[in-house]
Design a protein around this motif. Structure first.
Motif, PDB file in Angstrom:
ATOM      1  N   ALA A  62      -5.925 -56.188  19.396  1.00  0.00           N
ATOM      2  CA  ALA A  62      -5.156 -54.958  19.633  1.00  0.00           C
ATOM      3  C   ALA A  62      -6.045 -53.871  20.220  1.00  0.00           C
ATOM      4  CB  ALA A  62      -4.526 -54.472  18.328  1.00  0.00           C
ATOM      5  N   PHE A  63      -7.299 -53.813  19.774  1.00  0.00           N
ATOM      6  CA  PHE A  63      -8.220 -52.820  20.325  1.00  0.00           C
ATOM      7  C   PHE A  63      -8.516 -53.116  21.795  1.00  0.00           C
ATOM      8  CE2 PHE A  63     -12.688 -51.885  21.418  1.00  0.00           C
ATOM      9  CZ  PHE A  63     -12.587 -50.501  21.479  1.00  0.00           C
ATOM     10  N   LEU A  64      -8.780 -54.382  22.114  1.00  0.00           N
ATOM     11  CA  LEU A  64      -9.066 -54.745  23.497  1.00  0.00           C
ATOM     12  C   LEU A  64      -7.909 -54.393  24.415  1.00  0.00           C
ATOM     13  CD1 LEU A  64     -10.840 -58.208  23.073  1.00  0.00           C
ATOM     14  CD2 LEU A  64     -11.872 -56.034  23.727  1.00  0.00           C
ATOM     15  N   ALA A  67      -7.833 -50.596  24.761  1.00  0.00           N
ATOM     16  CA  ALA A  67      -9.032 -50.114  25.447  1.00  0.00           C
ATOM     17  C   ALA A  67      -8.965 -50.399  26.945  1.00  0.00           C
ATOM     18  CB  ALA A  67     -10.270 -50.770  24.838  1.00  0.00           C
ATOM     19  N   GLU A  68      -8.417 -51.545  27.322  1.00  0.00           N
ATOM     20  CA  GLU A  68      -8.337 -51.894  28.740  1.00  0.00           C
ATOM     21  C   GLU A  68      -7.463 -50.902  29.495  1.00  0.00           C
ATOM     22  OE1 GLU A  68      -7.905 -55.909  31.454  1.00  0.00           O
ATOM     23  OE2 GLU A  68      -7.090 -55.902  29.413  1.00  0.00           O
ATOM     24  N   ILE A  69      -6.409 -50.421  28.842  1.00  0.00           N
ATOM     25  CA  ILE A  69      -5.557 -49.408  29.465  1.00  0.00           C
ATOM     26  C   ILE A  69      -6.241 -48.041  29.448  1.00  0.00           C
ATOM     27  CG2 ILE A  69      -3.338 -48.217  29.324  1.00  0.00           C
ATOM     28  CD1 ILE A  69      -3.204 -51.113  30.297  1.00  0.00           C
ATOM     29  N   ALA A  70      -6.836 -47.676  28.299  1.00  0.00           N
ATOM     30  CA  ALA A  70      -7.501 -46.377  28.185  1.00  0.00           C
ATOM     31  C   ALA A  70      -8.650 -46.243  29.173  1.00  0.00           C
ATOM     32  CB  ALA A  70      -8.007 -46.176  26.755  1.00  0.00           C
ATOM     33  N   ALA A  71      -9.275 -47.360  29.537  1.00  0.00           N
ATOM     34  CA  ALA A  71     -10.396 -47.328  30.479  1.00  0.00           C
ATOM     35  C   ALA A  71      -9.986 -46.850  31.860  1.00  0.00           C
ATOM     36  CB  ALA A  71     -11.024 -48.716  30.576  1.00  0.00           C
ATOM     37  N   LEU A  72      -8.707 -46.860  32.170  1.00  0.00           N
ATOM     38  CA  LEU A  72      -8.221 -46.401  33.466  1.00  0.00           C
ATOM     39  C   LEU A  72      -8.067 -44.882  33.524  1.00  0.00           C
ATOM     40  CD1 LEU A  72      -5.464 -49.119  34.065  1.00  0.00           C
ATOM     41  CD2 LEU A  72      -7.781 -49.072  34.990  1.00  0.00           C
ATOM     42  N   HIS A  73      -8.252 -44.210  32.396  1.00  0.00           N
ATOM     43  CA  HIS A  73      -8.136 -42.751  32.340  1.00  0.00           C
ATOM     44  C   HIS A  73      -9.264 -42.107  33.139  1.00  0.00           C
ATOM     45  CE1 HIS A  73      -7.480 -38.742  30.659  1.00  0.00           C
ATOM     46  NE2 HIS A  73      -6.341 -39.191  30.160  1.00  0.00           N
ATOM     47  N   VAL A  81     -15.670 -42.764  23.633  1.00  0.00           N
ATOM     48  CA  VAL A  81     -14.626 -43.038  22.639  1.00  0.00           C
ATOM     49  C   VAL A  81     -14.512 -44.546  22.408  1.00  0.00           C
ATOM     50  CG1 VAL A  81     -12.164 -42.860  22.124  1.00  0.00           C
ATOM     51  CG2 VAL A  81     -13.345 -40.952  23.239  1.00  0.00           C
ATOM     52  N   LEU A  82     -14.483 -45.328  23.478  1.00  0.00           N
ATOM     53  CA  LEU A  82     -14.305 -46.770  23.342  1.00  0.00           C
ATOM     54  C   LEU A  82     -15.493 -47.417  22.631  1.00  0.00           C
ATOM     55  CD1 LEU A  82     -12.744 -47.740  26.803  1.00  0.00           C
ATOM     56  CD2 LEU A  82     -11.600 -47.156  24.664  1.00  0.00           C
ATOM     57  N   TYR A  83     -16.705 -46.984  22.975  1.00  0.00           N
ATOM     58  CA  TYR A  83     -17.863 -47.600  22.314  1.00  0.00           C
ATOM     59  C   TYR A  83     -17.952 -47.175  20.855  1.00  0.00           C
ATOM     60  CZ  TYR A  83     -22.503 -49.245  21.204  1.00  0.00           C
ATOM     61  OH  TYR A  83     -23.553 -49.903  20.613  1.00  0.00           O
ATOM     62  N   ARG A  84     -17.621 -45.914  20.576  1.00  0.00           N
ATOM     63  CA  ARG A  84     -17.652 -45.448  19.189  1.00  0.00           C
ATOM     64  C   ARG A  84     -16.676 -46.254  18.331  1.00  0.00           C
ATOM     65  NH1 ARG A  84     -17.856 -40.427  20.416  1.00  0.00           N
ATOM     66  NH2 ARG A  84     -15.622 -39.976  20.268  1.00  0.00           N
ATOM     67  N   LEU A 108      -7.833 -42.590  21.309  1.00  0.00           N
ATOM     68  CA  LEU A 108      -7.540 -43.834  22.029  1.00  0.00           C
ATOM     69  C   LEU A 108      -6.064 -43.893  22.401  1.00  0.00           C
ATOM     70  CD1 LEU A 108      -8.364 -46.689  23.013  1.00  0.00           C
ATOM     71  CD2 LEU A 108      -7.810 -47.511  20.707  1.00  0.00           C
ATOM     72  N   ALA A 109      -5.208 -43.542  21.455  1.00  0.00           N
ATOM     73  CA  ALA A 109      -3.762 -43.548  21.727  1.00  0.00           C
ATOM     74  C   ALA A 109      -3.410 -42.536  22.805  1.00  0.00           C
ATOM     75  CB  ALA A 109      -2.992 -43.261  20.448  1.00  0.00           C
ATOM     76  N   GLU A 110      -4.047 -41.362  22.768  1.00  0.00           N
ATOM     77  CA  GLU A 110      -3.773 -40.333  23.777  1.00  0.00           C
ATOM     78  C   GLU A 110      -4.182 -40.806  25.172  1.00  0.00           C
ATOM     79  OE1 GLU A 110      -4.361 -36.348  20.955  1.00  0.00           O
ATOM     80  OE2 GLU A 110      -5.980 -37.040  22.275  1.00  0.00           O
ATOM     81  N   LEU A 111      -5.346 -41.420  25.269  1.00  0.00           N
ATOM     82  CA  LEU A 111      -5.817 -41.913  26.568  1.00  0.00           C
ATOM     83  C   LEU A 111      -4.877 -42.976  27.124  1.00  0.00           C
ATOM     84  CD1 LEU A 111      -9.640 -42.258  25.781  1.00  0.00           C
ATOM     85  CD2 LEU A 111      -8.599 -40.566  27.294  1.00  0.00           C
ATOM     86  N   ALA A 112      -4.511 -43.957  26.276  1.00  0.00           N
ATOM     87  CA  ALA A 112      -3.631 -45.034  26.726  1.00  0.00           C
ATOM     88  C   ALA A 112      -2.256 -44.497  27.105  1.00  0.00           C
ATOM     89  CB  ALA A 112      -3.518 -46.101  25.638  1.00  0.00           C
TER      90      ALA A 112
END
Length: 478
Positions: A62-64, A67-73, A81-84, A108-112
């Motif tokens: 679920a994290f991956l 995170a894959e979506i949040a990385a596009l921010h 945030v992702l590494y923490r 994380l939720a806000e970024l995604a």
């Protein structure tokens, strides 16, 4: 302090993070540098891990996914945030994602969510212009997203326009579809995109014809359609005029007490034109989460029309009615009843998929009476176009939409009833999805299957189609 240089992609971050996690490097000791962020997207090959090294870090799937979506921010701090989060998940807090109040989980939720909103904006605001090149007709659009969603959003257009050649350009990167594969390339200057074409006046006329005055809210329009997108949207040229005339048109609609979707129905349209127009329907809010409107399909000269409730998960994805598990039950019943599916028309009372998200699954949610009424204009128009002799109502929603709110399938199933003005007669029966939910152990499922076949046979015999039409012709010949 360790400075980690990566490409601005999730794949590059993931490989670097794995090495850091294996070393136990704490988040506050890492500074992430993704350069100018002009590199490949999710569609490109990942940066390879170090040869022969096995990572011991394990994070939840679920994290991956998030995170894959949040990385596009576009926020440069997203890598922190992702590494923490990854460090905490692998160093004593495996249940961290369940803490909805944790600041990192919230971020994380806000970024995604911001990325997904930007993706949906792309779906709504991209406008293609027709061009000619050495290979013939193609369509080009200019779109400048807030986040790196161009390749992600391109999957939607590849599904929606599979047989068109098209490209979407932006200053950061561009994507193109040749009918077979989606390609990601470098950005382009704005001058590379066409300014307009001969179809824009037609599009403005079409937009005016589907404009819903009852839902006019200029403040909401300005909020949801930022000014930087409006220059690429030809319909914005007629918004002021439509808003000015909206009160009078709203009063006229209220006087007629018609379904709101009729405001989106183009006059004198054939089935294909109606299906295309339905994609722009905003008569209710279901369009906002559905992938697309799923219009009816089949013979437009059919004497028998089957009406279900709404598209399901697979129908929403594929864009065709009754192609999922319930569709397979219906196809089997039609075959046993001697009804070729190509000879009937199949549709739904509601054209957009209503669902509840449960993890990765989208579970069907029954449309309410307001949503059914909002979509009624499309169903009425379909039936007026086809003029069937018999309508089969699959389930309670369809039956009550056409035969009245007091109609009960459990009590009146399998009876020929008057369906004026939609058809001469109607038959109500079980919805195939109700059969799939029935109890197998007490025989309910098998009983309902047999009743569905029996009711379809009655409808086919009444309409004189399929095997029943052949038998009747044979009697006439003798």
């Amino acid at each position: 302090m360790r400075v980690v240089t990566i490409e601005p992609t999730f794949a590059s971050f993931r490989d670097a993070a794995r090495a850091l996690l294996d070393e136990g490097v704490r988040p506050e000791l890492v500074t992430w540098d993704d350069g100018e962020r002009q590199q490949p997207s999710l569609f490109d090959a990942s940066v390879p891990s170090a040869p022969g090294r096995r990572t011991t870090a394990r994070v939840p799937a679920a994290f991956l996914a998030r995170a894959e979506i949040a990385a596009l921010h576009s926020d440069p701090s997203r890598w922190d945030v992702l590494y923490r989060l990854a460090f905490r998940l692998t160093h004593g807090e495996p249940g961290l994602l369940d803490d909805a109040a944790d600041p990192d989980v919230v971020r994380l939720a806000e970024l995604a969510s911001a990325v997904r909103r930007d993706e949906h904006r792309m779906h709504a605001f991209v406008r293609f212009r027709r061009v000619e090149d050495e290979d013939g007709e193609a369509f080009v659009a200019w779109y400048e997203p807030e986040h790196d969603v161009l390749a992600l959003g391109g999957e939607h257009f590849a599904r929606r326009y599979p047989n068109m050649r098209w490209a979407i350009l932006s200053s950061r990167r561009s994507i193109a579809w040749d009918g077979r594969a989606l390609e990601v390339g470098p950005g382009a200057p704005r001058v590379r995109a066409p300014e307009g074409d001969g179809l824009e006046e037609l599009f403005r006329s079409y937009y005016a014809s589907i404009f819903s005055p009852a839902r006019t809210n200029l403040a909401l329009f300005e909020k949801h359609v930022p000014s930087r997108f409006r220059a690429e949207m030809p319909e914005t040229a007629v918004v002021a005029e439509l808003v000015r005339d909206a009160p009078e048109r709203t009063r006229a609609m209220a006087a007629k007490k018609t379904s709101p979707s009729l405001a989106f129905v183009p006059p004198h349209a054939d089935r294909d034109e109606l299906a295309r127009a339905a994609q722009a329907c905003r008569a209710c809010d279901l369009y906002a989460r559905a992938t697309q409107a799923v219009f009816g399909e089949g013979s437009t000269s059919a004497s028998l029309v089957l009406v279900g409730e709404q598209p399901g998960d697979q129908e929403d994805i594929q864009g065709h009615p009754f192609v999922g598990p319930a569709g397979r039950v219906l196809d089997e019943a039609l075959e046993r009843a001697g009804i070729p599916r190509r000879e009937v028309y199949v549709t739904n009372a509601v054209k957009h998929f209503k669902f509840e998200q449960r993890g990765k699954r989208r579970l069907h949610s029954k449309p309410n009476p307001v949503e059914v009424h909002a979509c009624r204009g499309w169903l009425e128009t379909e039936l007026a176009l086809i003029q069937p002799e018999v309508v089969v109502c699959l389930g309670a929603t369809a039956a009550q939409a056409l035969l009245g709110r007091t109609f009960k399938v459990t009590q009146q199933r399998g009876q020929i009833v008057d369906a004026s003005p939609f058809a001469a007669q109607a038959v109500a029966t079980w919805h195939p999805s109700a059969i799939l939910r029935a109890d197998k152990t007490d025989g309910s499922m098998e009983r309902m299957r047999e009743e569905l076949v029996s009711d379809l046979t009655l409808a086919a015999r009444t309409a004189g189609i399929g095997a029943h039409a052949r038998k009747r012709r044979a009697v006439r010949v003798l």
